[in-house]
Motif scaffolding. Structure first.
Motif, PDB file in Angstrom:
ATOM      1  N   PHE A  54      41.960  37.943  44.525  1.00 54.99           N
ATOM      2  CA  PHE A  54      41.348  37.646  43.221  1.00 54.99           C
ATOM      3  C   PHE A  54      40.699  36.261  43.230  1.00 54.99           C
ATOM      4  N   ILE A  55      41.372  35.291  43.896  1.00 55.97           N
ATOM      5  CA  ILE A  55      40.792  33.937  43.980  1.00 55.97           C
ATOM      6  C   ILE A  55      39.478  33.982  44.756  1.00 55.97           C
ATOM      7  N   LEU A  56      39.474  34.675  45.900  1.00 54.48           N
ATOM      8  CA  LEU A  56      38.259  34.769  46.718  1.00 54.48           C
ATOM      9  C   LEU A  56      37.149  35.498  45.971  1.00 54.48           C
ATOM     10  N   MET A  57      37.486  36.581  45.273  1.00 54.89           N
ATOM     11  CA  MET A  57      36.484  37.346  44.526  1.00 54.89           C
ATOM     12  C   MET A  57      35.896  36.506  43.394  1.00 54.89           C
ATOM     13  N   THR A  58      36.759  35.791  42.683  1.00 50.02           N
ATOM     14  CA  THR A  58      36.280  34.948  41.578  1.00 50.02           C
ATOM     15  C   THR A  58      35.284  33.921  42.087  1.00 50.02           C
ATOM     16  N   GLN A  59      35.636  33.256  43.192  1.00 49.57           N
ATOM     17  CA  GLN A  59      34.772  32.204  43.723  1.00 49.57           C
ATOM     18  C   GLN A  59      33.543  32.764  44.432  1.00 49.57           C
ATOM     19  N   SER A  60      33.461  34.110  44.534  1.00 48.37           N
ATOM     20  CA  SER A  60      32.251  34.764  45.043  1.00 48.37           C
ATOM     21  C   SER A  60      31.406  35.329  43.901  1.00 48.37           C
ATOM     22  N   GLY A  61      31.844  35.073  42.655  1.00 46.19           N
ATOM     23  CA  GLY A  61      31.090  35.541  41.497  1.00 46.19           C
ATOM     24  C   GLY A  61      31.323  37.003  41.177  1.00 46.19           C
ATOM     25  N   LEU A  62      32.454  37.551  41.601  1.00 48.78           N
ATOM     26  CA  LEU A  62      32.751  38.964  41.360  1.00 48.78           C
ATOM     27  C   LEU A  62      33.726  39.121  40.194  1.00 48.78           C
ATOM     28  N   HIS A  63      33.575  40.230  39.496  1.00 46.18           N
ATOM     29  CA  HIS A  63      34.529  40.540  38.435  1.00 46.18           C
ATOM     30  C   HIS A  63      35.829  41.052  39.036  1.00 46.18           C
ATOM     31  N   LEU A  64      36.893  40.981  38.238  1.00 46.18           N
ATOM     32  CA  LEU A  64      38.219  41.359  38.717  1.00 46.18           C
ATOM     33  C   LEU A  64      38.702  42.630  38.013  1.00 46.18           C
ATOM     34  N   PRO A  65      39.351  43.534  38.731  1.00 44.66           N
ATOM     35  CA  PRO A  65      39.934  44.720  38.088  1.00 44.66           C
ATOM     36  C   PRO A  65      41.220  44.336  37.353  1.00 44.66           C
ATOM     37  N   ALA A  66      41.053  43.798  36.173  1.00 42.28           N
ATOM     38  CA  ALA A  66      42.182  43.313  35.378  1.00 42.28           C
ATOM     39  C   ALA A  66      41.804  43.446  33.907  1.00 42.28           C
ATOM     40  N   GLU A  67      42.644  42.895  33.034  1.00 49.86           N
ATOM     41  CA  GLU A  67      42.356  42.947  31.605  1.00 49.86           C
ATOM     42  C   GLU A  67      41.896  41.569  31.126  1.00 49.86           C
ATOM     43  N   TYR A  68      41.207  41.565  29.962  1.00 49.08           N
ATOM     44  CA  TYR A  68      40.747  40.299  29.388  1.00 49.08           C
ATOM     45  C   TYR A  68      41.943  39.402  29.068  1.00 49.08           C
ATOM     46  N   GLY A  69      41.738  38.114  29.240  1.00 52.06           N
ATOM     47  CA  GLY A  69      42.822  37.148  29.137  1.00 52.06           C
ATOM     48  C   GLY A  69      43.195  36.611  30.504  1.00 52.06           C
ATOM     49  N   THR A  70      42.631  37.226  31.553  1.00 49.79           N
ATOM     50  CA  THR A  70      42.855  36.755  32.916  1.00 49.79           C
ATOM     51  C   THR A  70      42.115  35.433  33.121  1.00 49.79           C
ATOM     52  N   GLU A  71      42.821  34.442  33.662  1.00 52.08           N
ATOM     53  CA  GLU A  71      42.227  33.127  33.930  1.00 52.08           C
ATOM     54  C   GLU A  71      42.386  32.792  35.411  1.00 52.08           C
ATOM     55  N   MET A  72      41.360  32.210  35.972  1.00 52.73           N
ATOM     56  CA  MET A  72      41.403  31.776  37.365  1.00 52.73           C
ATOM     57  C   MET A  72      40.912  30.338  37.449  1.00 52.73           C
TER      58      MET A  72
END
Length: 789
Positions: free
Chosen positions: A350-368
């Motif tokens: 999830f950290i790598l995906m976030t820093q690549s500009g990708l969305h995460l398969p999770a629910e709103y309220g997720t913070e990275m």
């Protein structure tokens, strides 16, 4: 970024998923080189463009971006003066059409309003309609140039066709001649070295006048060009050379046209690749049902219902996990195959995906948060029997982490301290965790050691977590619980599998009292936690059930309201029909009365009068009965009615005046126009007649309201002609009411369709005095200035 970390967290598989969504090989190559970013502004920009793409896909679908062609080389060649091949020009044409299609896609009203990264990129795309039309007109395929490419080419080809027809006719006469038939091997015409020839037998060579161009492999047949067509063949050859030269000229001209627009064409290609890249991320987000995580600067991670993107979404169990707020180190314990490793990989990926500009398969309220370094030591080996070489391998990775870690790092370690003596391994693990904590790194580690569970309980900034295991079914639930250490459940699992109780009891005796007490505490905590969760789940279930019942009641209430409105509407429609029929009958009765006045026989006239009176009374009685059957809300019947009061008959939707007061049953008479109608007071509502001053005030309010919001300009660019005419007509009405003397209609230049259509209606519009083309500082041909009456 550590290469081993990327491999262990399977970052390359995410890139493969992205590449499968891209349309162009150039984009796929760019995606294969994608790496996580470390600048927060850049990361937020990348996430925003993914969100925009996902929103557009959900709203209208993906952009019409078909397989792009890499046209860099031919475009650069044209800049150097080189002539391009038809195939290269067709590839340029393909990309030009993609640009046009995308521009049209974003011309939609619902998308024009959106302002962002994607719309900015689309606005930078440049269409080349003339170049597109020229290539399309001139080139039919990779091998064929169209006759319409130039008038000269059309004339040359006509001459070629005409000469070919003459040659075939001439040759047909030769091969069908009776004098030549015996000399010919076959009565056919063929081509050798680009010239028409006839197959002649070898023995008749001297008798057949012509030029030999070839012979058969046996030498029995000579392919001779008859002397009578030599000049025609020469002319045909010359025409083919002219055709070839004209084609080269056309290709050179098209190539020069490409060269003139080379910079914009190359820029278009770069933008198209960027759009393909962005929409690949958007499509993956939609496919994963992903969300844009919120980015914070506190190196705080909170994942809500996170699902590992490489696992089947139908079977994966979502996890809730947080790190960096209250504790920086999380120690996950529990049995093997319980989901500890999946949890590590999920957070790290999830950290790598976030820093690549990708969305995460999770629910709103997720913070990275943004981490400069991410380290992962996660092995595929899940067995508790690990060799010394495995321990050495893990220690090599740990040494590298220790040497490079800092306060902006995230560390993920699986089975920390395993593979060696448990006492030494646990002590070593505690020392490593202390070092990482003191460095300020955010760490998640998994272990089986009881010492590490106790360490997490006793140490500030370190927290326990556990993965659940159902001892009854001997299967993991994959649920993660933070704040509670997990049990290995070795004794319980062994007992379920049939191991003798006395062996298990002997094993328990070998444990120290502290270990037994600690495990008993964990068991007690786990039991209380499960009971609390069950009670919470029951409360949530009841809340959902109550909400569902409320929704059902609201829906029934809405249906009853709709049914009531439908019944009232039907009743009003029926009442209007009754009134219409009654008026028609009254008109007919009036005609009959007029006719009766002309009857001279008093006896006959009186008899007819009486019959007509009975008929009218009967009809009015029926009308009254029908009106009383109409359902009316009787709770608002008027009180203290006086003769002359203005009322509304609800059943007829008509206004009238009271002519008689209601009797004991509430019945009274109301004058509606020339008719007097018997109604019940429950069917009436008292109304107040508007005075002349009220009417004038209302008109004044309309003028004031119009003046407040009508602007001196209306913009109809991008609208269809019918829509634009409708909007201009309404605007002119509003502008006239507002008292404007001059208005500007912005229609754009384009092909002039909007301008001509709008100016056509201006010629006859009731509010328009005159109109003219906009001056230089008023929009020029793109605007029309209207003077209002």
């Amino acid at each position: 970024m550590n290469e081993k970390t990327l491999r262990v967290l399977e970052y390359h598989k995410i890139k493969e998923m992205l590449m499968s969504e891209a349309k162009s090989e150039m984009t796929k190559k760019k995606l294969s080189e994608m790496m996580p970013e470390f600048d927060q502004v850049q990361v937020q920009q990348l996430l925003l463009e993914t969100s925009e793409a996902a929103a557009i896909i959900i709203q209208k679908g993906s952009i019409p971006l078909s397989q792009l062609k890499d046209i860099s080389e031919p475009v650069h060649r044209s800049e150097k003066g080189g002539a391009l091949l038809p195939k290269q020009l067709l590839e340029i044409l393909h990309n030009l059409r993609v640009v046009k299609n995308i521009k049209n896609f974003f011309r939609d009203d619902t998308l024009e309003e959106q302002k962002g990264i994607i719309t900015s990129l689309v606005q930078m795309l440049v269409t080349h309609r003339n170049l597109e039309d020229d290539i399309d007109r001139c080139i039919l395929s990779e091998e064929e140039i169209s006759d319409n490419a130039s008038a000269e080419l059309r004339n040359i080809r006509r001459s070629i066709n005409k000469l070919n027809d003459g040659l075939r006719s001439k040759l047909n006469t030769i091969i069908t001649s009776s004098s030549n038939r015996t000399m010919l091997q076959d009565a056919i015409v063929t081509v050798r070295q680009g010239r028409y020839v006839i197959p002649v037998k070898q023995e008749y060579r001297s008798k057949f006048q012509g030029i030999v161009h070839d012979q058969s492999s046996t030498g029995a047949t000579l392919f001779i060009e008859p002397m009578s067509i030599v000049n025609m063949n020469n002319d045909l050859k010359a025409l083919y050379l002219k055709e070839e030269a004209e084609i080269e000229r056309i290709l050179a001209e098209l190539s020069a046209h490409v060269a003139e627009n080379a910079a914009e064409i190359i820029s278009n290609q770069d933008i198209l690749i960027k759009l393909d890249y962005i929409f690949a991320k958007g499509k993956l987000s939609v496919k994963m049902n992903g969300i844009e995580p919120k980015i914070n600067e506190k190196r705080y991670v909170r994942i809500k219902k996170g699902r590992h993107p490489l696992l089947d979404p139908k079977t994966v169990v979502p996890i809730d996990i947080h790190l960096g707020d209250g504790f920086d180190t999380l120690m996950i314990t529990g049995p093997n195959t319980g989901g500890k490793t999946v949890t590590l990989k999920t957070v790290g990926l999830f950290i790598l995906m976030t820093q690549s500009g990708l969305h995460l398969p999770a629910e709103y309220g997720t913070e990275m948060s943004i981490f400069e370094k991410v380290f992962a030591d996660i092995g595929d080996e899940q067995s508790i029997e690990q060799s010394l070489s495995t321990f050495s391998s893990h220690m090599t990775n740990i040494v590298e982490i220790i040497e490079n870690v800092n306060h902006k790092s995230a560390v993920f370690v699986d089975e920390l301290g395993a593979g060696t003596d448990p006492t030494e391994g646990a002590a070593l693990a505690i020392a490593i965790l202390d070092y990482l904590y003191n460095k300020g790194a955010k760490t998640i580690a998994t272990t089986h050691y009881t010492e590490l569970k106790k360490y997490a309980v006793a140490t500030d900034g370190v927290e326990n977590a556990s993965v659940e295991f159902d001892v009854e079914t001997l299967s993991p639930t994959y649920k993660l619980s933070i704040g509670t250490p997990g049990k290995s459940n070795a004794f319980e699992i062994s007992q379920k599998l049939g191991l003798n109780d006395f062996i298990i009891q002997d094993a328990r005796k070998l444990l120290g009292n502290e270990d037994i007490a600690f495990e008993d505490i964990i068991t007690s905590i786990e039991k209380d936690r499960k009971e609390a969760e069950e009670e919470r789940d029951e409360a949530v279930r009841l809340k959902i059930e109550i909400k569902h019942l409320k929704n059902e009641l609201d829906e029934k209430k809405l249906k009853l309201s709709q049914q009531r409105e439908k019944i009232i509407k039907e009743a009003k429609d029926e009442a209007r029909k009754i009134l219409k029929d009654t008026k028609a009958y009254a008109d007919e009765a009036h005609k009959k009365l007029t006719q009766l006045e002309r009857v001279k026989d008093h006896k006959t006239r009186n008899k007819d009068y009486e019959n007509l009176r009975k008929d009218v009374r009967g009809r009015l009685s029926n009308v009254s009965e029908n009106l009383n059957e109409v359902p009316i809300d009787t709770s608002k019947a008027p009180k203290n009615l006086k003769i002359g009061d203005s009322v509304k008959i609800l059943t007829l939707d008509q206004k009238g005046n009271v002519t008689t007061l209601p009797d004991k049953n509430g019945d009274l008479t109301v004058q509606v126009g020339v008719m007097k109608i018997n109604v019940n007071i429950k069917q009436l509502r008292k109304i107040k007649e508007a005075s002349a001053s009220d009417n004038l005030s209302s008109v004044g309010n309309i003028y004031r309201n119009k003046s407040a919001y009508v602007t001196p300009q209306v913009d109809v660019r991008g609208q269809l002609l019918e829509e634009a005419i409708m909007n201009v007509d309404k605007y002119l009405d509003d502008a006239y009411i507002a008292g404007l003397k001059q208005a500007t209609i912005v229609h754009g230049k384009g092909e002039g369709i909007l301008r001509d259509g709008i100016q056509k209606i201006l010629k006859t519009h009731k509010h328009v005095d005159s109109y003219r083309r906009g001056s230089y500082n008023e929009g020029g041909d793109g605007a029309t200035i209207v003077l209002l009456k």
